[in-house]
Design an enzyme around this catalytic site. Structure first.
Site, mmCIF file in Angstrom:
data_model
loop_
_atom_site.group_PDB
_atom_site.id
_atom_site.type_symbol
_atom_site.label_atom_id
_atom_site.label_comp_id
_atom_site.label_asym_id
_atom_site.label_seq_id
_atom_site.Cartn_x
_atom_site.Cartn_y
_atom_site.Cartn_z
ATOM 1 N N LYS A 1 0.824 -1.221 0.000
ATOM 2 C CA LYS A 1 0.000 0.000 0.000
ATOM 3 C C LYS A 1 0.852 1.262 0.000
ATOM 4 O O LYS A 1 0.448 2.272 -0.583
ATOM 5 C CB LYS A 1 -0.965 0.000 1.196
ATOM 6 C CG LYS A 1 -2.103 -0.988 1.020
ATOM 7 C CD LYS A 1 -3.279 -0.684 1.910
ATOM 8 C CE LYS A 1 -4.461 -1.564 1.536
ATOM 9 N NZ LYS A 1 -5.595 -1.429 2.442
ATOM 10 N N LYS B 1 -4.445 -8.667 -6.300
ATOM 11 C CA LYS B 1 -5.771 -8.955 -5.724
ATOM 12 C C LYS B 1 -6.797 -7.887 -6.116
ATOM 13 O O LYS B 1 -6.439 -6.721 -6.309
ATOM 14 C CB LYS B 1 -5.645 -9.150 -4.207
ATOM 15 C CG LYS B 1 -6.112 -8.031 -3.364
ATOM 16 C CD LYS B 1 -6.102 -8.334 -1.896
ATOM 17 C CE LYS B 1 -6.232 -6.989 -1.208
ATOM 18 N NZ LYS B 1 -7.174 -6.883 -0.148
ATOM 19 N N LYS C 1 -11.118 -2.723 -3.486
ATOM 20 C CA LYS C 1 -12.117 -1.664 -3.678
ATOM 21 C C LYS C 1 -11.467 -0.318 -3.939
ATOM 22 O O LYS C 1 -12.091 0.573 -4.493
ATOM 23 C CB LYS C 1 -13.112 -1.611 -2.520
ATOM 24 C CG LYS C 1 -12.541 -1.406 -1.137
ATOM 25 C CD LYS C 1 -13.657 -1.338 -0.111
ATOM 26 C CE LYS C 1 -13.566 -2.424 0.939
ATOM 27 N NZ LYS C 1 -12.320 -2.480 1.703
HETATM 28 N N1 AQP Z 1 -9.578 -9.808 -3.471
HETATM 29 C C1 AQP Z 1 -9.988 -10.379 -2.353
HETATM 30 N N2 AQP Z 1 -10.239 -11.713 -2.322
HETATM 31 C C2 AQP Z 1 -10.662 -12.299 -1.169
HETATM 32 N N3 AQP Z 1 -10.863 -11.635 -0.018
HETATM 33 C C3 AQP Z 1 -10.620 -10.312 -0.003
HETATM 34 N N4 AQP Z 1 -10.709 -9.381 0.955
HETATM 35 C C4 AQP Z 1 -10.352 -8.178 0.445
HETATM 36 N N5 AQP Z 1 -10.030 -8.294 -0.849
HETATM 37 C C5 AQP Z 1 -10.175 -9.617 -1.169
HETATM 38 C C6 AQP Z 1 -11.152 -9.646 2.306
HETATM 39 O O1 AQP Z 1 -12.204 -8.731 2.604
HETATM 40 C C7 AQP Z 1 -12.173 -8.441 4.005
HETATM 41 C C8 AQP Z 1 -12.296 -6.974 4.214
HETATM 42 O O2 AQP Z 1 -11.164 -6.332 3.671
HETATM 43 P P1 AQP Z 1 -10.802 -4.867 4.101
HETATM 44 O O3 AQP Z 1 -11.787 -3.940 3.554
HETATM 45 O O4 AQP Z 1 -10.673 -4.784 5.569
HETATM 46 O O5 AQP Z 1 -9.356 -4.602 3.554
HETATM 47 P P2 AQP Z 1 -8.567 -5.118 2.323
HETATM 48 O O6 AQP Z 1 -8.180 -6.539 2.512
HETATM 49 O O7 AQP Z 1 -7.442 -4.156 2.124
HETATM 50 O O8 AQP Z 1 -9.652 -5.019 1.155
HETATM 51 P P3 AQP Z 1 -9.622 -4.145 -0.138
HETATM 52 O O9 AQP Z 1 -10.896 -4.382 -0.863
HETATM 53 O O10 AQP Z 1 -8.356 -4.391 -0.885
HETATM 54 O O11 AQP Z 1 -9.681 -2.688 0.470
HETATM 55 P P4 AQP Z 1 -8.708 -1.471 0.196
HETATM 56 O O12 AQP Z 1 -8.709 -1.315 -1.300
HETATM 57 O O13 AQP Z 1 -9.327 -0.314 0.897
HETATM 58 O O14 AQP Z 1 -7.381 -1.824 0.729
HETATM 59 C C9 AQP Z 1 -10.885 -9.018 4.554
HETATM 60 O O15 AQP Z 1 -11.171 -10.209 5.261
HETATM 61 C C10 AQP Z 1 -10.076 -9.325 3.337
HETATM 62 O O16 AQP Z 1 -9.232 -10.437 3.526
#
Ligand code: AQP
Length: 333
Positions: A111, A194, A197
């Protein structure tokens, strides 16, 4: 007693990755006060968030969770910043965790990218707050996507060091629950990255709010290779984009990659993508309709979150107060 905790950042619209890797696995784990699900807005501000958008996204995320099947009467659903115990325990954990441990966290490296010096301190200590989220409830089971595994190992290291330093057996060991064929859903533009969002490209992800035409277009444009689909999962090795699309169809139809390939092996991606888009639309439409209904009455969503925060604080406050006593903090009253 087993207690489940998990969280999601309101850093955008929830994606298919969030849904398949986390949210839908939370639904069958609802078990009254033994199951807590949290919209983690304090985590979200570790990178810049427009304040008005953050408030809107926090409510929208809560509505998405309810629309996906979390029932505020069957679990504790709340917003992280409404329960100050998280931040209080996080500070203690900032003082327990070692800099060397945080230096190994790959999510910070991903990040922060090349501009590490310019990243917020919050982004660096994010895993300590996440450890506090879980340990404030003495939670034992944490259902997450594969990307969070390293943070959960750190949460266990922090608990162990706290217990050791203060000569207690206070924080339990937590068990990561990483489930299913879609524990890591990949970007539609790059099968090695991955789905996220906050990815700058909207084409890289399926948002839970995407309408049928948008889903069909994104899937049609999803990166693939020129070969037809293999007839068994072994043939997906070294084909990350194909593996991702097959994994998504398997996950949303509660099937396996082998079963999907037994049916679609030998087909080109054109035909397969049509089947996939149709299955996705069938899955997402009812969730979208329910989200819309919930967001038509924002006060009701906010009331459910306030009730959840009250219940959450009732569990976390005595645990965090005890941790503060163990550290040697004088009682406030
Ligand atoms: N691509 C993914 N595949 C499977 N699981 C995923 N998770 C996130 N992306 C994937 C799971 O969703 C839960 C919530 O995630 P989060 O919002 O706390 O943070 P993150 O993992 O950083 O998710 P994002 O979507 O990538 O958010 P941003 O873009 O804001 O960093 C977690 O259980 C995560 O494992």
């Amino acid at each position: 007693m087993q207690r489940v905790f998990s969280g999601i950042q309101p850093s955008g619209i929830p994606t298919l990755g969030n849904y398949l890797g986390a949210i839908r696995n939370w639904v069958p784990m609802q078990n009254g006060d033994a199951s807590l699900f949290c919209v983690v807005d304090q985590h979200a501000i570790t990178v810049w968030q427009d304040p008005k958008e953050l408030a809107r996204q926090t409510r929208e995320m809560a509505a998405a969770l309810i629309a996906c099947g979390l029932d505020p009467e069957r679990c504790i659903l709340f917003v992280q910043s409404h329960v100050p115990a998280h931040a209080r325990l996080a500070w203690i954990f900032n003082c327990v965790a070692r800099i060397g441990w945080l230096n190994r966290m790959t999510q910070f490296k991903d990040k922060a990218g090349k501009d590490r010096e310019g990243a917020s301190v919050g982004l660096y200590v994010y895993p300590n707050l996440m450890a506090a989220d879980i340990h404030a409830y003495h939670a034992t089971q944490v259902p997450v996507g594969d990307d969070q595994k390293q943070h959960l190992e750190l949460a266990n290291d922090i608990a162990q060091k706290f217990n050791h330093d203060y000569g207690v057996d206070f924080f339990p060991t937590i068990e990561p629950l990483i489930q299913g064929v879609a524990a890591r859903v990949m970007s539609l533009r790059d099968g090695t990255k991955k789905m996220s969002k906050s990815d700058p490209s909207d084409q890289s992800r399926i948002n839970l709010t995407d309408d049928a035409d948008t889903v069909a277009l994104k899937i049609r444009r999803a990166k693939t290779d020129p070969e037809p689909l293999p007839s068994e999962a072994r043939g997906l090795e070294a084909r990350p984009e194909a593996r991702n699309l097959v994994g998504i169809l398997a996950a949303i139809t509660d099937s396996t990659a082998d079963a999907v390939l037994a049916e679609h092996g030998g087909k080109g991606f054109g035909a397969f993508k049509e089947v996939l888009a149709e299955a996705l639309v069938a899955k997402l439409s009812p969730i979208q309709a329910e989200m819309k209904r919930l967001l038509d009455d924002p006060a009701a969503v906010d009331a459910a979150l306030r009730q959840g925060a009250g219940k959450a604080a009732g569990i976390a406050d005595p645990i965090v107060r005890r941790a503060e006593e163990l550290v040697g903090f004088l009682p406030a009253r």
